[in-house]
Design an enzyme around this catalytic site. Structure first.
Site, mmCIF file in Angstrom:
data_model
loop_
_atom_site.group_PDB
_atom_site.id
_atom_site.type_symbol
_atom_site.label_atom_id
_atom_site.label_comp_id
_atom_site.label_asym_id
_atom_site.label_seq_id
_atom_site.Cartn_x
_atom_site.Cartn_y
_atom_site.Cartn_z
ATOM 1 N N ASP A 14 0.816 -1.220 0.000
ATOM 2 C CA ASP A 14 0.000 0.000 0.000
ATOM 3 C C ASP A 14 0.853 1.274 0.000
ATOM 4 O O ASP A 14 0.659 2.158 0.832
ATOM 5 C CB ASP A 14 -0.939 0.005 1.230
ATOM 6 C CG ASP A 14 -1.755 -1.278 1.344
ATOM 7 O OD1 ASP A 14 -2.200 -1.779 0.308
ATOM 8 O OD2 ASP A 14 -1.934 -1.780 2.464
ATOM 9 N N GLU A 74 -11.219 0.767 -3.210
ATOM 10 C CA GLU A 74 -10.374 1.229 -2.107
ATOM 11 C C GLU A 74 -9.232 2.080 -2.659
ATOM 12 O O GLU A 74 -9.202 2.415 -3.841
ATOM 13 C CB GLU A 74 -9.816 0.028 -1.316
ATOM 14 C CG GLU A 74 -9.077 -0.956 -2.172
ATOM 15 C CD GLU A 74 -8.926 -2.346 -1.542
ATOM 16 O OE1 GLU A 74 -9.614 -2.668 -0.562
ATOM 17 O OE2 GLU A 74 -8.101 -3.114 -2.055
#
Ligand code: 6LW
Length: 499
Positions: A14, A174
């Site tokens: 991420d 997301e």
């Protein structure tokens, strides 16, 4: 310019990147690990150096008792008016918060909580105003990207949370980031789940509140149709412009262990892709929308040198930066020095969601050779290849009067646990070796000058496909003492070599 992906290896998922002056900074998820949210620095987008962590105190990192894939999720880093902000979610507490620091090498503030739900928060600054973005659900329960204005001093909401976009219909919408480039606002996100179907999409609008028009070439980046390619799961990322005016996309992807073996155990890693603008104000990412292992960016002339080989030792590693603990460690059970490590075991086993005496590095390459001397005293000490509390392998050394018992154990969920080897040696210090290739870990003990093989275990049973969750394999040095006798295990002569 030519380079290879992943540019940062081992479990650093991420990624989010920002520029501050002539340098670039990147942060990644850290889940239940302490310290939390590693920070990397780069001068060329390809070579990244770990410089510290954002979350270094329990007041910022509430991870006691959380599962291995709970705790701190996807952070975003932004640099605004001379201050760094890092915003993230503590998923176990369902809490979004940010911390800030005026010195990237220094301590970060206590958390400032934002009362907007969802995960993968991001910040957007425009003029004097600050905006908070996360994923969420719209009034029909469909996944969406949502945003509110906040007071950046207090985290208080200054507007309602409004839906910006519902994405392109893939599951798990997301990783949102909002940017203003020229006259347009660009809303970037990921869909498909952080697995083989992962992808990146974006849309743009003349207003930050939308309506957003989806890019007709979405997904703008995905490896989902590249069966058998070693780099998979390309998704979740962030856009940054370098000081020469080149555009980049930092994102996660993972390396599967073999062409036709869809398993990965090193976690999700960081890749960099060139981003190219078209004349019509839309952009493309990567090589025709693909994240390649060998990247060539013909329009950038500077040379970068990547050297993934290393020889790590206690002397060359930094105790504060390179090593991680599970949850909140009791530092009284750890003694570190330039040449050695001493661990005092407690009753907490590696299978507990506590903080066993355990200090770890990320496994960052498939192939490695590890050797280490351990003198356990009258307790168990060893090396764990640790994916999570229910998926780990150990080479365990148990101290007995004048001798040691060395065993190789496996824990694979609740269906399999046991040992593949056990030998008793008439010595108090033993030298262990682990060799790894993409498919196996091979275990050895050195005795009377000979290397004795103790057996091998498959890497795939530590993979995300088997264990689930969001993490990657750690190389942990640990001690356990059910009787808590206060014994210290000595670890010395660590060598981890990747050629
Ligand atoms: C993260 C989500 C994801 O919050 O995995 O890649 C989750 N995507 O965006 C945990 O790393």
């Amino acid at each position: 310019m030519k380079y290879s992906n992943p540019v940062v290896r081992g479990m650093y998922p991420d990624p989010s990147v920002c520029r501050a002056g002539d340098k670039y900074y990147m942060v990644c998820s850290s889940f239940a690990l302490f310290p939390g949210v590693p920070i990397f620095e780069s001068e060329n987008m390809v070579n990244w150096k770990l410089i510290g962590h954002c979350l270094t105190r329990e007041s910022q990192l509430k991870v006691r008792g959380v599962s291995c894939s709970g705790g701190i999720f996807a952070p975003t880093i932004r640099y605004h008016n001379g201050r760094f902000y890092m915003v993230t979610t503590n998923d176990s507490l369902h809490e979004n918060f940010y911390v800030y620091s005026d010195d990237i090498y220094g301590e970060w503030s206590d958390p400032i909580i934002v009362e907007q739900d969802g995960i993968d928060p991001s910040l957007f600054f425009e003029g004097e105003k600050s905006y908070f973005i996360s994923n969420g659900a719209d009034e029909k329960g469909l996944g969406c990207i949502q945003m509110c204005e906040i007071d950046i001093e207090t985290g208080k909401k200054l507007s309602e949370t409004k839906v910006l976009w519902q994405g392109t219909g893939g599951r798990y919408l997301e990783a949102p980031h909002l940017y203003r480039f020229g006259d347009w606002y660009y809303l970037l996100e990921a869909e498909g789940g952080t697995e083989y179907g992962h992808m990146v999409n974006y849309a743009r609008s003349k207003s930050m509140w939308g309506p957003f028009e989806s890019y007709s070439g979405n997904p703008v980046l995905t490896n989902r149709n590249l069966g058998g390619y070693l780099l998979q799961g390309a998704g979740h990322g962030d856009i940054v412009e370098d000081k020469e005016g080149n555009w980049w996309f930092a994102h996660l992807a993972f390396r599967q262990i073999d062409r036709w073996l869809t398993f990965h155990h090193l976690g999700r890693e960081v890749c960099m892709e060139p981003l190219h603008w078209n004349d019509d104000g839309w952009f493309t990412i990567g090589m025709d929308g693909i994240a390649a292992i060998d990247v060539e960016v013909p329009d950038i002339s500077n040379e970068v040198v990547q050297d993934f080989s290393y020889h790590k030792t206690f002397e060359t590693l930094n105790w504060d930066k390179d090593w991680s603990y599970l949850r909140i460690p009791d530092k009284e059970n750890y003694k570190t020095s330039k040449h050695s490590l001493s661990l005092r075991g407690t009753k907490h086993q590696l299978s507990e969601l506590a903080s066993p005496t355990f200090i770890a590095l990320r496994q960052d390459e498939f192939t490695m050779e590890l050797s280490l001397k351990i003198k356990p005293a009258m307790q168990e000490a060893g090396i764990s290849l640790y994916m999570d509390d229910t998926h780990h392998y150990e080479v365990a050394v148990n101290g007995r009067e004048g001798q040691t018992e060395v065993s190789v154990r496996y824990t694979i969920g609740s269906c399999a646990s046991g040992e593949i080897a056990s030998v008793t040696l008439a010595q108090e210090t033993v030298e262990l070796r682990i060799e790894a290739d993409p498919l196996y870990y091979y275990f050895f003990v050195e005795t009377e000058g000979k290397k004795v093989e103790l057996g091998k275990l498959e890497t795939r049973y530590l993979s995300s496909e088997v264990a689930g969750g969001f993490t990657g394999a750690l190389i942990g040095l640990y001690a356990v003492d059910a009787k808590e006798q206060g014994q210290w295990a000595e670890f010395s002569d660590l060598h981890i070599i990747h050629k």
